[in-house]
Design a protein around this motif. Structure first.
Motif, mmCIF file in Angstrom:
data_model
loop_
_atom_site.group_PDB
_atom_site.id
_atom_site.type_symbol
_atom_site.label_atom_id
_atom_site.label_comp_id
_atom_site.label_asym_id
_atom_site.label_seq_id
_atom_site.Cartn_x
_atom_site.Cartn_y
_atom_site.Cartn_z
ATOM 1 N N GLY A 20 44.342 64.829 2.075
ATOM 2 C CA GLY A 20 43.463 64.071 2.945
ATOM 3 C C GLY A 20 42.960 64.858 4.135
ATOM 4 N N PRO A 21 42.256 64.171 5.048
ATOM 5 C CA PRO A 21 41.578 64.855 6.152
ATOM 6 C C PRO A 21 42.524 65.531 7.136
ATOM 7 C CG PRO A 21 41.464 62.460 6.422
ATOM 8 C CD PRO A 21 41.975 62.723 5.047
ATOM 9 N N ALA A 22 43.743 65.018 7.291
ATOM 10 C CA ALA A 22 44.676 65.655 8.219
ATOM 11 C C ALA A 22 45.033 67.059 7.750
ATOM 12 C CB ALA A 22 45.935 64.805 8.374
ATOM 13 N N VAL A 23 45.299 67.210 6.455
ATOM 14 C CA VAL A 23 45.610 68.533 5.908
ATOM 15 C C VAL A 23 44.411 69.460 6.088
ATOM 16 C CG1 VAL A 23 46.098 69.820 3.798
ATOM 17 C CG2 VAL A 23 47.320 67.697 4.263
ATOM 18 N N ASP A 24 43.225 68.959 5.803
ATOM 19 C CA ASP A 24 42.020 69.776 5.958
ATOM 20 C C ASP A 24 41.840 70.224 7.405
ATOM 21 O OD1 ASP A 24 41.498 69.403 3.261
ATOM 22 O OD2 ASP A 24 40.103 67.737 3.596
ATOM 23 N N TYR A 25 42.086 69.310 8.340
ATOM 24 C CA TYR A 25 41.909 69.640 9.758
ATOM 25 C C TYR A 25 42.865 70.751 10.177
ATOM 26 C CZ TYR A 25 41.612 69.246 14.803
ATOM 27 O OH TYR A 25 41.446 69.533 16.132
ATOM 28 N N HIS A 46 54.120 68.556 3.673
ATOM 29 C CA HIS A 46 52.782 68.078 3.306
ATOM 30 C C HIS A 46 51.672 68.920 3.915
ATOM 31 C CE1 HIS A 46 53.983 63.628 2.354
ATOM 32 N NE2 HIS A 46 54.222 64.453 1.366
ATOM 33 N N LYS A 47 51.813 69.197 5.225
ATOM 34 C CA LYS A 47 50.753 69.916 5.946
ATOM 35 C C LYS A 47 50.963 71.425 5.890
ATOM 36 C CE LYS A 47 49.357 65.855 7.554
ATOM 37 N NZ LYS A 47 50.453 65.011 7.065
ATOM 38 N N LEU A 48 52.220 71.872 5.936
ATOM 39 C CA LEU A 48 52.491 73.286 6.120
ATOM 40 C C LEU A 48 52.342 74.098 4.839
ATOM 41 C CD1 LEU A 48 53.243 75.171 8.425
ATOM 42 C CD2 LEU A 48 55.641 74.896 7.782
ATOM 43 N N ILE A 49 52.768 73.563 3.726
ATOM 44 C CA ILE A 49 52.702 74.325 2.478
ATOM 45 C C ILE A 49 51.261 74.719 2.134
ATOM 46 C CG2 ILE A 49 53.105 74.211 -0.018
ATOM 47 C CD1 ILE A 49 55.673 72.651 0.590
ATOM 48 N N PRO A 50 50.264 73.827 2.295
ATOM 49 C CA PRO A 50 48.882 74.268 2.037
ATOM 50 C C PRO A 50 48.423 75.404 2.957
ATOM 51 C CG PRO A 50 49.001 71.881 1.993
ATOM 52 C CD PRO A 50 50.322 72.369 2.510
ATOM 53 N N ALA A 105 51.147 63.682 12.017
ATOM 54 C CA ALA A 105 51.538 62.395 11.422
ATOM 55 C C ALA A 105 52.499 61.587 12.287
ATOM 56 C CB ALA A 105 52.154 62.638 10.038
ATOM 57 N N ASN A 106 52.239 61.536 13.588
ATOM 58 C CA ASN A 106 53.043 60.733 14.513
ATOM 59 C C ASN A 106 54.479 61.207 14.663
ATOM 60 O OD1 ASN A 106 50.973 58.757 15.147
ATOM 61 N ND2 ASN A 106 51.321 57.884 13.116
ATOM 62 N N SER A 107 54.806 62.396 14.168
ATOM 63 C CA SER A 107 56.197 62.856 14.258
ATOM 64 C C SER A 107 56.673 62.963 15.701
ATOM 65 C CB SER A 107 56.348 64.207 13.562
ATOM 66 O OG SER A 107 56.113 64.091 12.180
ATOM 67 N N LEU A 108 55.760 63.245 16.630
ATOM 68 C CA LEU A 108 56.131 63.328 18.042
ATOM 69 C C LEU A 108 56.709 62.007 18.547
ATOM 70 C CD1 LEU A 108 55.974 65.150 20.623
ATOM 71 C CD2 LEU A 108 53.751 64.098 21.057
ATOM 72 N N LEU A 109 56.324 60.899 17.921
ATOM 73 C CA LEU A 109 56.690 59.581 18.423
ATOM 74 C C LEU A 109 58.121 59.184 18.089
ATOM 75 C CD1 LEU A 109 53.363 57.681 17.709
ATOM 76 C CD2 LEU A 109 54.067 58.972 19.739
ATOM 77 N N HIS A 110 58.851 60.060 17.405
ATOM 78 C CA HIS A 110 60.289 59.835 17.230
ATOM 79 C C HIS A 110 61.055 60.140 18.509
ATOM 80 C CE1 HIS A 110 59.908 58.949 13.031
ATOM 81 N NE2 HIS A 110 59.278 60.078 12.806
ATOM 82 N N TRP A 231 39.479 62.539 12.628
ATOM 83 C CA TRP A 231 39.581 63.875 12.033
ATOM 84 C C TRP A 231 38.236 64.594 11.971
ATOM 85 C CZ3 TRP A 231 44.243 65.411 12.264
ATOM 86 C CH2 TRP A 231 45.300 64.511 12.082
ATOM 87 N N ALA A 232 37.144 63.857 12.192
ATOM 88 C CA ALA A 232 35.828 64.482 12.218
ATOM 89 C C ALA A 232 35.514 65.092 13.577
ATOM 90 C CB ALA A 232 34.752 63.464 11.842
ATOM 91 N N GLY A 233 36.405 64.904 14.559
ATOM 92 C CA GLY A 233 36.204 65.487 15.879
ATOM 93 C C GLY A 233 35.343 64.670 16.810
#
Length: 250
Positions: A20-25, A46-50, A105-110, A231-233
């Motif tokens: 999705g757009p988050a990975v692309d960004y 999810h994000k790092l491997i690509p 992906a909101n991980s900071l909110l933990h 994600w479109a800025g």
């Protein structure tokens, strides 16, 4: 089964398959920034491997051993090299700096306490190379939706998925909002027709309001240099679904 939702890494990946757009960004931003990459709260990659698949030197840090084990398995399956590290984003020391650091992906909110967020930002600052950028995305709190978190268990049809071993899995969530702490406290239930509530996992997420974010970053030694609403800025606005923040060392 109980325990954190992050103790069930394979179920997590089935519910959130990535892309999705988050990975692309994040891929595009890493390409523009160049150099080494660090993701905090990397989960199952999810994000790092690509990003690593494009040949970038990548490091992923996460608190959950289960999520990291699944990330390693997926990276090995794709033949991708990533350095995985178990650690706490509130206070970590990897002994080097990076050209691009991100939290997706909101991980900071933990991180629920203001002191924890500030400590995280200070740790990030110590790991930023000259000219580096720190980027993260968190949802933009909607007061009306937060107030509607009444503890009633409701289905989340958009999150339902098919487990190859169990079949159709229904996801239900019961949440309440603790306004004093700015934390939504919930329990996520996973069920099949023959196995109700085979997982009941707690999940607590903080809300970070737009007005407080620049101050928290400043106290952590960082400067907010850009904030976008999607994600479109597009520029951040009151009704934007997320806060996509670009920061540098202050």
């Amino acid at each position: 089964m109980s325990g954190s939702i992050y103790s069930h890494a394979k179920l997590y990946d089935l519910m959130f398959p990535g892309g999705g757009p988050a990975v692309d960004y994040y891929r595009d931003y890493a390409g523009r920034q160049g150099g080494s990459v660090l993701e905090l709260g990397c989960g199952t990659g999810h994000k790092l491997i690509p990003l690593a698949a494009e040949g970038r030197p990548c490091t992923g840090l996460d608190f959950s051993a289960d999520m990291l084990a699944e990330a390693r398995r997926k990276a090995d399956e794709r033949g991708v090299t990533v350095e995985w590290a178990r650690g706490d984003m509130r206070d970590f020391d990897l002994g080097r700096t990076f050209d691009f650091v991100f939290i997706a992906a909101n991980s900071l909110l933990h991180l629920h306490e203001a002191d924890d967020l500030i400590s995280c930002f200070r740790s990030v600052r110590r790991h930023l190379a000259p000219g580096a950028r720190f980027v993260f995305d968190v949802f933009n709190p909607n007061v009306r939706l937060l107030a509607a978190a009444d503890g009633v268990r409701r289905g989340r049809e958009s999150l339902s998925f098919v487990d190859p071993d169990r079949g159709d899995v229904r996801v239900e969530v019961a949440e309440v909002y603790d306004a004093a702490a700015q934390v939504t406290r919930g329990t996520w239930f996973f069920s099949t027709g023959s196995e109700p509530d085979f997982v009941a996992a707690p999940l607590e997420i903080r809300s970070v309001f737009p007005q407080e974010l620049p101050l928290l970053l400043s106290l952590g030694g960082l400067r907010l240099v850009g904030r976008f609403g999607d994600w479109a800025g597009r520029p951040f606005a009151t009704d934007a679904p997320l806060q996509l923040c670009v920061c540098e060392s202050a």
